[in-house]
Design an enzyme around this catalytic site. Structure first.
Site, mmCIF file in Angstrom:
data_model
loop_
_atom_site.group_PDB
_atom_site.id
_atom_site.type_symbol
_atom_site.label_atom_id
_atom_site.label_comp_id
_atom_site.label_asym_id
_atom_site.label_seq_id
_atom_site.Cartn_x
_atom_site.Cartn_y
_atom_site.Cartn_z
ATOM 1 N N SER A 239 21.640 67.722 17.933
ATOM 2 C CA SER A 239 21.654 66.443 18.641
ATOM 3 C C SER A 239 21.084 66.591 20.038
ATOM 4 C CB SER A 239 23.111 65.970 18.723
ATOM 5 O OG SER A 239 23.221 64.914 19.638
ATOM 6 N N TYR B 39 32.860 67.415 20.216
ATOM 7 C CA TYR B 39 31.782 67.166 19.244
ATOM 8 C C TYR B 39 30.475 67.797 19.737
ATOM 9 C CZ TYR B 39 27.868 64.899 16.959
ATOM 10 O OH TYR B 39 26.672 64.686 16.308
ATOM 11 N N LYS C 163 27.865 71.176 18.318
ATOM 12 C CA LYS C 163 26.419 71.263 18.070
ATOM 13 C C LYS C 163 25.826 72.459 18.814
ATOM 14 C CE LYS C 163 26.286 67.936 15.222
ATOM 15 N NZ LYS C 163 26.165 68.263 13.799
HETATM 16 P P1 NAD Z 1 27.824 60.504 8.364
HETATM 17 O O1 NAD Z 1 29.253 60.574 8.767
HETATM 18 O O2 NAD Z 1 27.291 59.214 7.899
HETATM 19 O O3 NAD Z 1 27.520 61.616 7.245
HETATM 20 C C1 NAD Z 1 28.214 62.828 7.174
HETATM 21 C C2 NAD Z 1 28.643 63.033 5.726
HETATM 22 O O4 NAD Z 1 29.280 64.295 5.620
HETATM 23 C C3 NAD Z 1 29.630 61.973 5.228
HETATM 24 O O5 NAD Z 1 29.182 61.465 3.979
HETATM 25 C C4 NAD Z 1 30.954 62.735 5.085
HETATM 26 O O6 NAD Z 1 31.733 62.218 4.034
HETATM 27 C C5 NAD Z 1 30.450 64.155 4.811
HETATM 28 N N1 NAD Z 1 31.390 65.208 5.236
HETATM 29 C C6 NAD Z 1 32.006 65.339 6.441
HETATM 30 N N2 NAD Z 1 32.798 66.422 6.431
HETATM 31 C C7 NAD Z 1 32.684 67.013 5.215
HETATM 32 C C8 NAD Z 1 33.240 68.164 4.602
HETATM 33 N N3 NAD Z 1 34.135 68.926 5.235
HETATM 34 N N4 NAD Z 1 32.878 68.460 3.334
HETATM 35 C C9 NAD Z 1 32.000 67.699 2.655
HETATM 36 N N5 NAD Z 1 31.432 66.584 3.181
HETATM 37 C C10 NAD Z 1 31.770 66.252 4.445
HETATM 38 O O7 NAD Z 1 26.975 61.064 9.616
HETATM 39 P P2 NAD Z 1 25.411 60.936 9.914
HETATM 40 O O8 NAD Z 1 25.221 59.904 10.960
HETATM 41 O O9 NAD Z 1 24.639 60.844 8.659
HETATM 42 O O10 NAD Z 1 25.168 62.345 10.612
HETATM 43 C C11 NAD Z 1 24.732 63.473 9.886
HETATM 44 C C12 NAD Z 1 24.645 64.668 10.808
HETATM 45 O O11 NAD Z 1 23.767 64.359 11.895
HETATM 46 C C13 NAD Z 1 25.963 65.092 11.434
HETATM 47 O O12 NAD Z 1 25.984 66.498 11.509
HETATM 48 C C14 NAD Z 1 25.896 64.496 12.820
HETATM 49 O O13 NAD Z 1 26.683 65.212 13.738
HETATM 50 C C15 NAD Z 1 24.414 64.630 13.122
HETATM 51 N N6 NAD Z 1 23.925 63.671 14.131
HETATM 52 C C16 NAD Z 1 24.111 62.342 13.917
HETATM 53 C C17 NAD Z 1 23.669 61.435 14.872
HETATM 54 C C18 NAD Z 1 23.905 59.956 14.686
HETATM 55 O O14 NAD Z 1 23.808 59.215 15.679
HETATM 56 N N7 NAD Z 1 24.160 59.457 13.503
HETATM 57 C C19 NAD Z 1 23.023 61.895 16.028
HETATM 58 C C20 NAD Z 1 22.823 63.273 16.198
HETATM 59 C C21 NAD Z 1 23.283 64.150 15.227
#
Ligand code: NAD
Length: 337
Positions: A125, A150, A154
């Site tokens: 991120s 959080y 990262k």
């Molecule tokens: P999201 O919550 O929509 O997707 C994450 C998925 O992982 C979910 O479906 C959840 O059920 C699953 N999950 C969580 N813990 C789990 C576990 N222990 N075992 C199995 N499945 C598990 O999030 P997103 O927005 O798609 O983000 C995806 C990644 O990108 C994350 O690592 C997040 O930190 C990173 N990220 C997101 C953003 C954002 O703004 N959306 C920005 C920067 C980084």
């Protein structure tokens, strides 16, 4: 070629599964449905005509991770999205974040290192840069002390991957996302926040739909042209495509280092008021909002220098802010009707 996608039913993961399947990859999704629903599979099938393999499991269970990689030892790579991502929640419950974002990473790397194709893509991120001094932000900008557990996961995650890649045959690409928004243009998949949305765009679309009364804009006295904070909003489909390109880079052995890092953004900053105006333009309706005091921890501006991703990955965004907002609005209307 089989690719494992953790968190593949989540927001960014589901869009990436679509792009992988469109490129001919066979996908196996791992998800525990903690922040998603099995119904997302239907959306993926509606778009691609293909059903990914789905393994419902919790990556915090080390034995389950081991058994998964025993069963799927033919995977050519892992794209690791699964994590908890709510900044505020991480402050109140840091151990959940360290367990879910760090333990899971370690368990996966422990298995991946023994596979013949140890290719790994990590969701990082732009929060690692904090308030960068120079805009746009390059990958060489210094990493700032994390402002939340959080954000810390990262930074620690990146460090773990770098250390492990040095000592094993793992090759990795760290992708530092700016602000992913929007939904698939088909409106078959999109963002599904549980409860009150933490992010600006789903809050806007829910407010536009009447689910929320009004949007709070945190501060209009920042040193930016209109006084509101600036971010780099990237369409989730553009973001998803970058994962496929990064994976292909590792598969084709084009990577120059064992671990490479890329910013994924549009390169353009948009203020909160610009995002609101974009919503009003594409939806044809006024958005109720009010200006409230600044929120602690918000950086003033953050937008990406995308030159490295543009030249080395050969990737760049194609969707505009208006297109991303239109897709988010179409999705909101679809899930509410
Ligand atoms: P999201 O919550 O929509 O997707 C994450 C998925 O992982 C979910 O479906 C959840 O059920 C699953 N999950 C969580 N813990 C789990 C576990 N222990 N075992 C199995 N499945 C598990 O999030 P997103 O927005 O798609 O983000 C995806 C990644 O990108 C994350 O690592 C997040 O930190 C990173 N990220 C997101 C953003 C954002 O703004 N959306 C920005 C920067 C980084």
């Amino acid at each position: 070629m089989k690719i494992a996608v953790t968190g593949g039913l989540g927001f960014i993961g589901s869009h990436t599964v679509v792009e992988l399947q469109n490129e001919g990859f066979e996908v196996v999704i791992i998800d525990n449905l903690s922040n998603s629903s099995e119904a997302v599979l239907k959306g993926i099938v509606a778009i691609t005509g293909k059903t990914p393999i789905f393994e419902k499991m919790d990556l915090r269970e080390k034995a389950a991770v081991h058994n998964f990689f025993k069963k799927h030892n033919d995977v050519a790579g892992v794209i690791h999205f699964a994590a908890s991502k709510a900044v505020g929640e991480s402050v109140g419950n840091p151990l959940l974040y360290y367990e879910n974002n760090i333990n899971t990473l370690v368990y996966i790397l422990q298995e991946l290192k023994d596979l013949p194709q140890a290719n790994f893509i990590f969701s990082s991120s732009c929060t690692v840069y904090g308030q960068a001094e120079v805009m746009p932000i390059t990958e060489n900008a210094s990493i700032q002390p994390a402002m939340s557990p959080y954000g810390n996961t990262k930074q620690i995650g990146e460090e773990i991957i770098i250390d492990v890649a040095k000592a094993t045959n793992i090759k990795a690409i760290l992708l530092r996302y700016f602000n992913p928004i929007g939904a698939h243009p088909s409106a078959e998949i999109g963002e599904l926040p549980i409860g009150v949305p933490q992010n600006l765009v789903p809050f806007i679309t829910q407010t536009g739909f009447g689910i929320r009364q009004e949007l709070a804009v945190y501060g209009d006295d920042y040193p930016t042209p209109d006084g509101t904070c600036i971010r780099d909003y990237i369409h989730v489909v553009d973001l998803a495509k970058a994962h496929v390109i990064a994976l292909q880079r590792l598969l084709n052995k084009q990577n120059l280092d064992k671990v490479e890092t890329f910013n994924l953004g549009t390169g353009t900053g948009s203020s909160v008021l610009e995002v609101i105006h974009s919503f009003e333009k594409v939806s044809g309706q006024k958005l109720p909002y009010k200006i409230v005091p600044r929120r602690e921890g918000d950086v003033i501006e953050a937008y990406a220098n995308t030159e490295k991703a543009n030249t080395i990955l050969g990737w760049k965004t194609v969707f505009s802010l208006d297109e991303a907002m239109a897709s988010a609005w179409k999705w909101e209307q679809k899930i509410r009707n």
